[in-house]
Design an enzyme around this catalytic site. Structure first.
Site, short mmCIF file in Angstrom:
data_model
loop_
_atom_site.label_atom_id
_atom_site.label_comp_id
_atom_site.label_asym_id
_atom_site.label_seq_id
_atom_site.Cartn_x
_atom_site.Cartn_y
_atom_site.Cartn_z
N MET A 189 -8.16 8.69 -0.65
CA MET A 189 -9.40 9.00 0.61
C MET A 189 -9.71 10.41 0.24
O MET A 189 -8.75 11.24 0.00
CB MET A 189 -8.72 8.85 1.84
N SER B 170 1.00 -1.05 0.19
CA SER B 170 0.19 0.10 -0.03
C SER B 170 0.90 1.22 0.02
O SER B 170 1.57 1.66 1.02
CB SER B 170 -0.99 0.04 1.17
N MET C 50 -11.85 5.18 -1.63
CA MET C 50 -12.45 5.45 -0.10
C MET C 50 -13.06 6.92 -0.45
O MET C 50 -12.69 7.70 0.30
CB MET C 50 -11.42 5.42 0.94
N ASP D 7 -4.26 3.81 -2.12
CA ASP D 7 -5.49 4.14 -1.42
C ASP D 7 -5.65 5.64 -1.35
O ASP D 7 -5.01 6.58 -1.15
CB ASP D 7 -5.13 4.06 0.39
N MET E 178 -11.89 -5.37 4.28
CA MET E 178 -11.20 -4.48 5.10
C MET E 178 -11.12 -5.09 6.71
O MET E 178 -12.04 -5.29 7.20
CB MET E 178 -11.82 -3.03 5.04
N HIS F 282 -7.98 1.57 -4.61
CA HIS F 282 -9.08 1.41 -3.71
C HIS F 282 -9.57 2.89 -3.29
O HIS F 282 -8.93 3.79 -2.74
CB HIS F 282 -8.29 0.84 -2.44
N HIS G 152 -0.86 -1.21 -4.46
CA HIS G 152 -2.34 -0.74 -3.84
C HIS G 152 -2.21 0.78 -3.75
O HIS G 152 -1.32 1.30 -2.87
CB HIS G 152 -2.59 -1.54 -2.70
N ASP H 47 -7.36 -6.22 3.62
CA ASP H 47 -6.29 -4.80 3.61
C ASP H 47 -6.85 -4.35 4.91
O ASP H 47 -7.67 -4.03 5.42
CB ASP H 47 -7.04 -3.83 2.59
C1 DX5 Z 1 -6.50 1.72 5.16
C2 DX5 Z 1 -6.18 1.47 3.82
C3 DX5 Z 1 -5.08 0.36 3.73
C4 DX5 Z 1 -3.94 1.03 4.80
C5 DX5 Z 1 -3.05 -0.35 5.00
O1 DX5 Z 1 -7.82 2.45 4.93
O2 DX5 Z 1 -7.13 1.00 2.89
O3 DX5 Z 1 -4.68 -0.01 2.55
O4 DX5 Z 1 -2.91 1.81 4.22
O5 DX5 Z 1 -2.05 0.06 5.70
P1 DX5 Z 1 -1.45 -1.08 6.96
O6 DX5 Z 1 -1.08 -2.32 6.34
O7 DX5 Z 1 -0.45 -0.20 7.90
O8 DX5 Z 1 -2.88 -1.22 7.73
ZN ZN Z 2 -6.69 0.03 0.86
#
Ligand code: DX5
Ligand code: ZN
Length: 226
Positions: free
Chosen positions: A38, A9, A69, A36, A138, A67, A34, A176
């Protein structure tokens, strides 16, 4: 080639050295990156957007697993596909028409993932399950890297593995949140085959390549290297 994939990630990387961090992932055997995304609305944090995905695309040959969010993801699918996403995953909580969102992602030439927050039951994915290319469970509340793994999510992975098997679906079952060398085997035993990992990869005391290699070896069931 084995069937267990590691997807570091990238938001846990050192952004001042992004290209080096990506190169370390590649050399250590990462399968996907990956990303993320947000928005500060669906989740409390704001991270990165399509410009960042496009930078990763230029820096790496690895497939980009995006991903989302974000609220109203349907409005942004095209821009993430254009930026170079290989897979786009949306949250059921943000998509009143989950089947429509999956179809739209596929029409853009990407594979389509669906996911849910820890508090949302697996049954919420039912309508889109036969169409999805990837199901993401998740194991933390989305929003931040570095949170503690929620062991209650092991049962949700087992439930979804059973549903996918019953459908004869080849979809990836990805996990994840809080995935480490200790928790990865628990999710693998439960039926997951793609492992997202932020802190355990990028905050490893001996550096990103060492972290990624250790996780990849556990994912693929190889004996650890010295
Ligand atoms: C959380 C993200 C994850 C996160 C994973 O909202 O979707 O992908 O960055 O990080 P770790 O492995 O540190 O939980
Ligand atoms: Zn993620």
């Amino acid at each position: 080639m084995n069937n267990y994939l590691l997807a570091p990630s990238i938001i846990a990387a050192d952004f001042t050295r992004l290209a080096e961090e990506i190169a370390a992932c590649e050399s250590a055997g990462a399968d996907w990156l990956h990303v993320d995304v947000m928005d500060g609305h669906f989740v409390p944090t704001i991270t990165v957007g399509a410009l960042f995905v496009e930078a990763c695309k230029r820096a790496s040959k690895l497939p980009l697993d995006v991903h989302l969010m974000i609220s109203e993801p349907e409005k942004h699918l095209e821009v993430f596909a254009k930026a170079g996403a290989g897979n786009i995953t949306v949250h059921v909580e943000t998509c009143p028409d989950l089947v429509g969102a999956v179809k739209k992602i596929k029409s853009l030439g990407c594979t389509a993932g669906i996911t849910l927050k820890p508090a949302t039951p697996a049954s919420a994915l039912e309508s889109a399950l036969p169409l999805a290319d990837l199901i993401l469970v998740m194991s933390v509340n989305p929003g931040y890297s570095g949170q503690a793994f929620m062991p209650e999510m092991i049962g949700k992975v087992e439930e979804l593995r059973n549903k996918l098997n019953a459908l004869g679906s080849p979809a990836y079952l990805e996990v994840d949140g809080g995935i480490s060398i200790e928790t990865l085997p628990l999710m693998k035993n439960a039926g997951a085959n793609v492992f997202v990992t932020g802190s355990a990869a990028f905050k490893h005391p001996h550096g990103t390549a060492v972290g990624v290699r250790a996780l990849k070896e556990i994912a693929s069931g190889k004996p650890p290297s010295q």
